[in-house]
Design a protein around this motif. Structure first.
Motif, PDB file in Angstrom:
ATOM      1  N   SER A  28       1.109  -1.295   0.341  1.00  0.00           N
ATOM      2  CA  SER A  28      -0.143  -0.132  -0.263  1.00  0.00           C
ATOM      3  C   SER A  28       0.271   1.365  -0.206  1.00  0.00           C
ATOM      4  O   SER A  28       1.826   1.247   0.716  1.00  0.00           O
ATOM      5  CB  SER A  28      -0.455   0.038   1.206  1.00  0.00           C
ATOM      6  OG  SER A  28      -0.470   0.002   2.534  1.00  0.00           O
ATOM      7  N   THR A  33      -0.031   5.048   1.509  1.00  0.00           N
ATOM      8  CA  THR A  33      -0.567   5.528   2.810  1.00  0.00           C
ATOM      9  C   THR A  33      -0.453   6.966   2.762  1.00  0.00           C
ATOM     10  O   THR A  33       1.078   7.150   2.906  1.00  0.00           O
ATOM     11  CB  THR A  33      -0.650   5.032   4.224  1.00  0.00           C
ATOM     12  OG1 THR A  33      -1.197   4.027   3.842  1.00  0.00           O
ATOM     13  CG2 THR A  33      -1.579   5.845   4.877  1.00  0.00           C
ATOM     14  N   GLU A  34      -1.172   8.342   2.800  1.00  0.00           N
ATOM     15  CA  GLU A  34      -0.468   9.928   2.158  1.00  0.00           C
ATOM     16  C   GLU A  34      -1.741  10.847   3.782  1.00  0.00           C
ATOM     17  O   GLU A  34      -2.846  10.449   3.648  1.00  0.00           O
ATOM     18  CB  GLU A  34      -0.206  10.281   0.997  1.00  0.00           C
ATOM     19  CG  GLU A  34      -0.326  11.765   1.317  1.00  0.00           C
ATOM     20  CD  GLU A  34      -0.349  11.623  -0.325  1.00  0.00           C
ATOM     21  OE1 GLU A  34       1.107  13.129  -1.007  1.00  0.00           O
ATOM     22  OE2 GLU A  34      -0.758  11.195  -1.283  1.00  0.00           O
ATOM     23  N   GLU A  49      -6.411  10.697   6.293  1.00  0.00           N
ATOM     24  CA  GLU A  49      -5.717   9.870   5.561  1.00  0.00           C
ATOM     25  C   GLU A  49      -5.788   9.024   3.970  1.00  0.00           C
ATOM     26  O   GLU A  49      -7.423   9.182   3.627  1.00  0.00           O
ATOM     27  CB  GLU A  49      -5.948   8.635   6.456  1.00  0.00           C
ATOM     28  CG  GLU A  49      -4.687   7.143   6.410  1.00  0.00           C
ATOM     29  CD  GLU A  49      -5.050   5.918   7.073  1.00  0.00           C
ATOM     30  OE1 GLU A  49      -4.486   5.328   7.047  1.00  0.00           O
ATOM     31  OE2 GLU A  49      -6.180   5.866   7.376  1.00  0.00           O
ATOM     32  N   LYS A  50      -5.804   8.818   3.412  1.00  0.00           N
ATOM     33  CA  LYS A  50      -5.897   8.153   2.330  1.00  0.00           C
ATOM     34  C   LYS A  50      -5.313   7.192   1.578  1.00  0.00           C
ATOM     35  O   LYS A  50      -3.199   7.034   1.977  1.00  0.00           O
ATOM     36  CB  LYS A  50      -5.487   9.582   0.846  1.00  0.00           C
ATOM     37  CG  LYS A  50      -6.481  10.603   0.337  1.00  0.00           C
ATOM     38  CD  LYS A  50      -5.926  11.159  -0.498  1.00  0.00           C
ATOM     39  CE  LYS A  50      -4.891  11.978  -0.302  1.00  0.00           C
ATOM     40  NZ  LYS A  50      -5.187  13.279  -1.774  1.00  0.00           N
ATOM     41  N   LYS A  51      -5.664   5.927   1.287  1.00  0.00           N
ATOM     42  CA  LYS A  51      -4.441   5.275   1.234  1.00  0.00           C
ATOM     43  C   LYS A  51      -5.003   4.110   0.350  1.00  0.00           C
ATOM     44  O   LYS A  51      -6.229   4.028  -1.023  1.00  0.00           O
ATOM     45  CB  LYS A  51      -4.864   4.194   2.024  1.00  0.00           C
ATOM     46  CG  LYS A  51      -4.209   2.783   2.329  1.00  0.00           C
ATOM     47  CD  LYS A  51      -4.147   1.466   3.677  1.00  0.00           C
ATOM     48  CE  LYS A  51      -2.878   0.966   4.326  1.00  0.00           C
ATOM     49  NZ  LYS A  51      -3.375   0.617   5.437  1.00  0.00           N
ATOM     50  N   LYS A  52      -3.879   3.761  -0.474  1.00  0.00           N
ATOM     51  CA  LYS A  52      -4.073   2.926  -1.894  1.00  0.00           C
ATOM     52  C   LYS A  52      -3.637   1.673  -2.290  1.00  0.00           C
ATOM     53  O   LYS A  52      -1.754   0.953  -1.784  1.00  0.00           O
ATOM     54  CB  LYS A  52      -3.433   4.058  -3.254  1.00  0.00           C
ATOM     55  CG  LYS A  52      -3.489   3.003  -4.417  1.00  0.00           C
ATOM     56  CD  LYS A  52      -3.083   3.955  -5.679  1.00  0.00           C
ATOM     57  CE  LYS A  52      -3.097   3.461  -6.756  1.00  0.00           C
ATOM     58  NZ  LYS A  52      -2.949   4.916  -8.033  1.00  0.00           N
ATOM     59  N   GLY A  53      -3.885   0.713  -2.697  1.00  0.00           N
ATOM     60  CA  GLY A  53      -3.132  -0.863  -3.020  1.00  0.00           C
ATOM     61  C   GLY A  53      -1.910  -0.468  -3.610  1.00  0.00           C
ATOM     62  O   GLY A  53      -2.193   0.340  -4.491  1.00  0.00           O
ATOM     63  N   MET A  54      -1.387  -0.952  -3.773  1.00  0.00           N
ATOM     64  CA  MET A  54       0.238  -1.756  -4.425  1.00  0.00           C
ATOM     65  C   MET A  54       0.097  -2.768  -5.128  1.00  0.00           C
ATOM     66  O   MET A  54      -0.082  -4.156  -4.538  1.00  0.00           O
ATOM     67  CB  MET A  54       1.641  -1.287  -3.382  1.00  0.00           C
ATOM     68  CG  MET A  54       1.553   0.377  -3.439  1.00  0.00           C
ATOM     69  SD  MET A  54       1.716   1.468  -4.897  1.00  0.00           S
ATOM     70  CE  MET A  54       0.947   2.476  -5.217  1.00  0.00           C
ATOM     71  N   THR A 111       3.421  -1.133  -9.957  1.00  0.00           N
ATOM     72  CA  THR A 111       3.060   0.695  -8.843  1.00  0.00           C
ATOM     73  C   THR A 111       4.559   0.912  -7.374  1.00  0.00           C
ATOM     74  O   THR A 111       4.524   1.813  -7.808  1.00  0.00           O
ATOM     75  CB  THR A 111       1.849   0.815  -8.741  1.00  0.00           C
ATOM     76  OG1 THR A 111       0.904  -0.426  -9.813  1.00  0.00           O
ATOM     77  CG2 THR A 111       0.964   1.725  -8.852  1.00  0.00           C
ATOM     78  N   TYR A 167       5.650   4.509  -7.593  1.00  0.00           N
ATOM     79  CA  TYR A 167       5.948   5.258  -6.489  1.00  0.00           C
ATOM     80  C   TYR A 167       7.062   5.696  -5.415  1.00  0.00           C
ATOM     81  O   TYR A 167       7.783   6.853  -5.431  1.00  0.00           O
ATOM     82  CB  TYR A 167       4.420   4.647  -5.502  1.00  0.00           C
ATOM     83  CG  TYR A 167       3.679   4.890  -6.051  1.00  0.00           C
ATOM     84  CD1 TYR A 167       2.771   5.058  -7.450  1.00  0.00           C
ATOM     85  CD2 TYR A 167       2.209   5.790  -5.376  1.00  0.00           C
ATOM     86  CE1 TYR A 167       1.865   5.323  -7.699  1.00  0.00           C
ATOM     87  CE2 TYR A 167       1.386   5.969  -5.610  1.00  0.00           C
ATOM     88  CZ  TYR A 167       0.858   5.672  -6.515  1.00  0.00           C
ATOM     89  OH  TYR A 167      -0.540   6.849  -6.944  1.00  0.00           O
TER      90      TYR A 167
END
Length: 257
Positions: free
Chosen positions: A228, A230-231, A237-242, A246, A250
């Motif tokens: 993930s 996480t920002e 909080e914003k989270k995105k899968g990896m 990717t 990133y």
């Protein structure tokens, strides 16, 4: 100025002016925003022995990050170059998940700076838990963009001072960060090599399981793993899968690695 002095200032964008104690806040913020806390060398099995030259090459020339024994060591060298009375001390991190002291032992390294007869903890190698300011050993609470911090004397088998942390937007109550021994100074770079070996090989090490990269931003912080991204921005909080592709994108785009 020495090469290290010039290169460190260039890496973090700090002006070529006298570094006073009052300017350490700015120095620590810039360091946290520019040099990521990361374990890629360990995960990619490309660690080297440690020396002034090797750490300078990795962090100041190759523009990589590192773990506490590298980040606080390069800061230690820089502070010494600028006339500060500083030493490296060793501590034991408190495992929040297991509610116990880390079984890797005294593998956390931080700076202890003496100024006007008082001692301050100066730590730029504790991941997303950075005080961003010198923290006095008097128990006084220090507040910064990341949260509240205090250091208090304690009777503990691992050390004589306890670091308490309360992160903004994350912690409702104080938690234990680590305990350190103010008398257990790192006397040689060989000690740092021993710490690196423990971090790399110990089955209980938190940094030999999967890649981890984190750094401060002007609005919060960002953390990247192979699972993930996480920002945190202004407490949100914003989270995105990896996936593998990717993650590499990133890693380069957000951390320059």
């Amino acid at each position: 100025m020495s090469d290290l002095n010039v290169l460190f200032r260039k890496r973090i964008g700090f002006p070529e002016e006298e570094l006073t104690f009052e300017k350490l806040d700015e120095l620590l913020v810039r360091t946290a925003e520019k040099i990521p806390f990361e374990n890629l060398c360990i995960m990619e099995n490309r660690t080297r022995g440690l020396s002034n030259e090797i750490v300078m090459d990795k962090i100041l020339l190759q523009n990589e990050g590192g773990l506490c024994y590298e980040l606080n060591y390069i800061l230690y060298l820089f502070l010494q170059e600028n006339g500060f009375d500083t030493s490296l001390v060793r501590g034991v991190v408190f495992n929040q998940m297991k509610q116990e002291w880390s079984k890797t032992g005294k593998t956390h390294v931080a700076n202890l700076v003496q100024h006007n007869g008082k001692f301050f903890l100066v730590d730029t190698g504790f991941g997303g838990n950075l005080p961003l300011k010198p923290v006095p050993l008097s128990g006084e609470t220090v507040s910064s963009a990341t949260g509240d911090f205090r250091v208090e004397p304690v009777k503990n088998e691992h050390g004589d001072y306890l670091v308490h942390i309360k992160l903004n937007h994350k912690d409702q109550d104080w938690k234990i960060g680590y305990v350190f021994d103010s008398m257990d100074h790192v006397k040689s770079v060989e000690e740092l090599e021993e710490i690196q070996t423990i971090i790399k090989e110990h089955p209980e090490s938190a940094f030999n399981k999967r890649p981890l990269i984190t750094k401060l931003t002007s609005k919060g912080n960002m953390t990247l793993t192979t699972d993930s991204f996480t920002e945190w921005e202004d407490g949100q909080e914003k989270k995105k899968g990896m996936d593998e592709k990717t993650f590499k994108e990133y890693k380069r785009m957000y951390f320059g690695l």
